[in-house]
Enzyme design. Structure first.
Site, mmCIF file in Angstrom:
data_model
loop_
_atom_site.group_PDB
_atom_site.id
_atom_site.type_symbol
_atom_site.label_atom_id
_atom_site.label_comp_id
_atom_site.label_asym_id
_atom_site.label_seq_id
_atom_site.Cartn_x
_atom_site.Cartn_y
_atom_site.Cartn_z
ATOM 1 N N GLY A 1 -20.954 -13.943 23.600
ATOM 2 C CA GLY A 1 -20.704 -14.873 22.509
ATOM 3 C C GLY A 1 -20.016 -16.115 23.053
ATOM 4 O O GLY A 1 -20.199 -16.513 24.213
ATOM 5 N N SER A 2 -19.162 -16.713 22.247
ATOM 6 C CA SER A 2 -18.573 -18.009 22.599
ATOM 7 C C SER A 2 -17.551 -17.955 23.727
ATOM 8 O O SER A 2 -17.095 -19.009 24.185
ATOM 9 C CB SER A 2 -17.929 -18.640 21.360
ATOM 10 N N VAL A 3 -17.193 -16.776 24.204
ATOM 11 C CA VAL A 3 -16.387 -16.706 25.425
ATOM 12 C C VAL A 3 -17.119 -17.429 26.558
ATOM 13 O O VAL A 3 -16.500 -17.972 27.471
ATOM 14 C CB VAL A 3 -16.076 -15.238 25.791
ATOM 15 N N LYS B 1 -18.406 -20.236 26.486
ATOM 16 C CA LYS B 1 -18.161 -21.686 26.482
ATOM 17 C C LYS B 1 -17.221 -22.112 27.596
ATOM 18 O O LYS B 1 -17.329 -23.221 28.133
ATOM 19 C CB LYS B 1 -17.605 -22.123 25.122
ATOM 20 N N TYR C 1 -15.336 -26.929 14.899
ATOM 21 C CA TYR C 1 -16.029 -26.085 15.870
ATOM 22 C C TYR C 1 -17.533 -26.283 15.758
ATOM 23 O O TYR C 1 -18.103 -26.225 14.670
ATOM 24 C CB TYR C 1 -15.674 -24.620 15.628
#
Length: 355
Positions: free
Chosen positions: A73-75, A77, A161
């Site tokens: 997921g957004s980890v 980024k 976000y």
């Protein structure tokens, strides 16, 4: 005893009862109805706890281990942000360059910079409510689609976000670095750090130790994750496979100058400022480049969560405590970060709630 020795002694890692940590984790998993959970704790330059709990695959009854592969997921980024910093340090990318220098951009993106993409201050509208998750898009098509709606606000004036902004960032990184961002991550970060199972998602490939993602339907029944078109699992907003072993190696590396020297890490963890000089408030915290910057129990915390396709991910760094916690769960809507932060208190008494 000198003051320095006293401080170090006070900050020394506690040695919690492993059975008590395991019991806490399992009870929290049961409350959240998680099929599987993986956890690693990194303190004082070493991995001090790494364990898997529950099931990576419910149908086949495969247990979770530290080698189980989850989705980031957004980890993910923070890895795209780290790559941007490396390219900028080499003069291949300017953080304050207009996005239009690297990708075709509509006229109303005139004031949008690479830094705005990184800090969620671009004003680019979130496309997750309109994109067709069952359709394959090229990178160029995603950028074009992102540019169709008007901006939600003038660049640099607010924080909001935006997964879309990071998808656009992936196209920028390709142009600046001369290769697909996932290939650049492998060459510049994953291989040098020994993150041997870290890679861009591919549900087509044979991936040893890959977990299955799950969700709860409206009646509370456990179901498999829903299918997503392959190209939507290749974007820079967070489409990686990682294990807790991989993420622990990343956490250890962030205390060294490889791959990011201190001056770049400082940029990554400095909260963004808006055009009027105010710190951009991000969910009651600041936001740097791919990281939230906040305080918990009075302690500085650098962290990020992620959610995608029946998976939840989390990494949290307590720099003053020299402690990091990483966690994955294979249930959409669950909160592995809450468990990870509570476990941190078992190793650092100052992080226990109410202290």
């Amino acid at each position: 005893m000198t003051l320095m020795v006293a401080v170090l002694a006070q900050a020394a890692l506690a040695a919690p009862d492993a059975a008590a940590v395991d019991a806490y984790v399992r009870a929290a998993m049961e409350r959240q109805r998680m099929p599987g959970f993986a956890l690693a704790v990194v303190g004082d330059g070493a991995v001090v706890h790494a364990r898997g709990y529950g099931l990576a695959n419910v149908e086949l009854q495969v247990p979770v281990t530290p080698e189980t592969v989850f989705q980031s997921g957004s980890v993910g980024k923070m890895f795209a942000a780290a790559l941007a910093l490396l390219l900028a340090d080499e003069g291949k990318l300017g953080l304050d360059d207009p996005v239009s220098r690297y990708v075709p951009a509509p006229r109303h993106w005139k004031g949008v910079t690479v830094r705005h993409l990184l800090t969620h201050t671009s004003g680019i509208k979130e496309y997750t409510d309109t994109v067709d998750l069952r359709r394959d898009y090229t990178e160029a098509e995603l950028v074009e689609m992102a540019g169709q709606p008007p901006l939600d606000f003038a660049p640099g004036t607010r924080w909001s976000y935006s997964n879309t902004a990071y998808a656009v960032l992936g196209a920028v990184l390709r142009k600046a670095g001369g290769a697909f961002y996932g290939d650049q991550l492998r060459e510049r970060i994953f291989v040098p750090l020994g993150m041997r199972t870290a890679r861009v998602i591919s549900e087509e490939d044979i991936v040893p130790n890959r977990a299955d993602g799950y969700r709860l339907d409206k009646g509370g029944a456990l179901k498999n994750q829903e299918w997503v078109a392959p190209t939507l699992n290749t974007t820079a907003d967070g489409a990686l496979y990682l294990t807790t072993n991989d993420l622990a190696k990343w956490a250890l590396a962030l205390d060294t100058d490889v791959p990011l020297p201190a001056r770049l890490r400082e940029q990554m963890w400095t909260p963004a400022r808006l055009a009027d000089g105010r710190v951009a408030e991000a969910r009651e915290s600041g936001y740097g480049l791919g990281w939230f910057v906040k305080k918990v129990e009075g302690q500085p915390l650098l962290d990020h969560g992620g959610a995608w396709q029946g998976f939840q991910a989390y990494i949290g760094r307590f720099p003053e405590q020299r402690l990091s916690v990483v966690a994955f769960a294979n249930l959409g809507g669950s909160d592995p970060g809450a468990i990870a932060r509570a476990v941190a208190g078992h190793f650092r008494p100052a992080l226990r709630r109410g202290e």
